[in-house]
Design an enzyme around this catalytic site. Structure first.
Site, mmCIF file in Angstrom:
data_model
loop_
_atom_site.group_PDB
_atom_site.id
_atom_site.type_symbol
_atom_site.label_atom_id
_atom_site.label_comp_id
_atom_site.label_asym_id
_atom_site.label_seq_id
_atom_site.Cartn_x
_atom_site.Cartn_y
_atom_site.Cartn_z
ATOM 1 N N LYS A 9 3.507 -0.447 4.630
ATOM 2 C CA LYS A 9 2.562 -1.445 4.117
ATOM 3 C C LYS A 9 3.204 -2.839 4.046
ATOM 4 O O LYS A 9 4.433 -2.979 4.140
ATOM 5 C CB LYS A 9 2.066 -0.985 2.738
ATOM 6 N N TYR A 49 -9.901 1.905 4.869
ATOM 7 C CA TYR A 49 -9.973 2.481 3.520
ATOM 8 C C TYR A 49 -11.417 2.715 3.048
ATOM 9 O O TYR A 49 -11.655 2.787 1.842
ATOM 10 C CB TYR A 49 -9.242 1.575 2.526
ATOM 11 N N ASN A 112 2.683 0.013 -2.851
ATOM 12 C CA ASN A 112 3.524 1.217 -2.898
ATOM 13 C C ASN A 112 4.122 1.592 -1.541
ATOM 14 O O ASN A 112 4.446 2.751 -1.284
ATOM 15 C CB ASN A 112 2.745 2.371 -3.539
ATOM 16 N N HIS A 115 1.693 4.569 3.447
ATOM 17 C CA HIS A 115 0.471 5.385 3.470
ATOM 18 C C HIS A 115 0.756 6.654 4.255
ATOM 19 O O HIS A 115 1.565 6.628 5.198
ATOM 20 C CB HIS A 115 -0.671 4.624 4.164
ATOM 21 N N GLU A 126 -7.776 8.889 11.153
ATOM 22 C CA GLU A 126 -6.856 7.753 10.944
ATOM 23 C C GLU A 126 -5.993 7.467 12.184
ATOM 24 O O GLU A 126 -5.726 6.304 12.491
ATOM 25 C CB GLU A 126 -5.968 8.019 9.732
#
Ligand code: UDP
Ligand code: MG
Length: 137
Positions: A9, A49, A112, A115, A126
């Protein structure tokens, strides 16, 4: 063999953690089958998302995911989905096990660092969100 989608990320790419994170994946038996760096638009982050569209954190999450470049990767291993999620650690870094990526590097529950697909169904939508069949070798 199973495949999963991983994302490094914006918080991690911007702190030059691409190599550290890929090294942890590879040390844990996850083989890289496809890899690229890209900068999502807000709309592309919202598309990725969409399952979280009704959640209170959706706007903030999609701002974050589109703020600067990410790295997307297809990992392959036996039980790749569970294996990668174990290396990632819990969503909230305060709850993540020692040695996991999120314990080591996450800044908070949103920023965080990584993913990972959570099921074969999510992996199967995905992975093609980012990669064509010809790019996975
Ligand atoms: N997230 C957040 N606040 C929350 C829960 C999740 O900002 O309370 C963000 C966080 O970046 C997380 C992502 O939304 O990784 C997707 O949430 P999910 O529950 O699917 O967690 P994951 O599968 O990434 O562990
Ligand atoms: Mg998830």
């Amino acid at each position: 063999m199973e495949r999963t989608l991983g994302i490094i990320k914006p918080d991690a790419v911007s702190r030059n953690l691409i190599g550290e994170i890929l090294a942890l994946a590879e040390k844990n038996g996850l083989a890289v089958r496809a890899l690229k760096r890209l900068h999502l638009t807000k709309k592309e982050a919202e598309g990725f998302y969409h399952v979280h569209a009704e959640r209170p954190f959706f706007g903030s999450l999609t701002d974050f995911m589109s703020e600067s470049p990410i790295v997307v990767v297809v990992f392959e291993a036996e039980d790749a989905i569970a294996k990668w999620r174990k290396v990632m650690g819990a969503t909230d870094p305060a709850k993540a096990d020692e040695g996991t990526i999120r314990k080591l590097y996450a800044q908070n529950i949103e920023r965080n660092s990584v993913h990972g697909s959570d099921s074969p169904e999510s992996a199967s939508t995905e992975i093609p969100y980012f990669f064509s069949a010809l790019e996975i070798v």
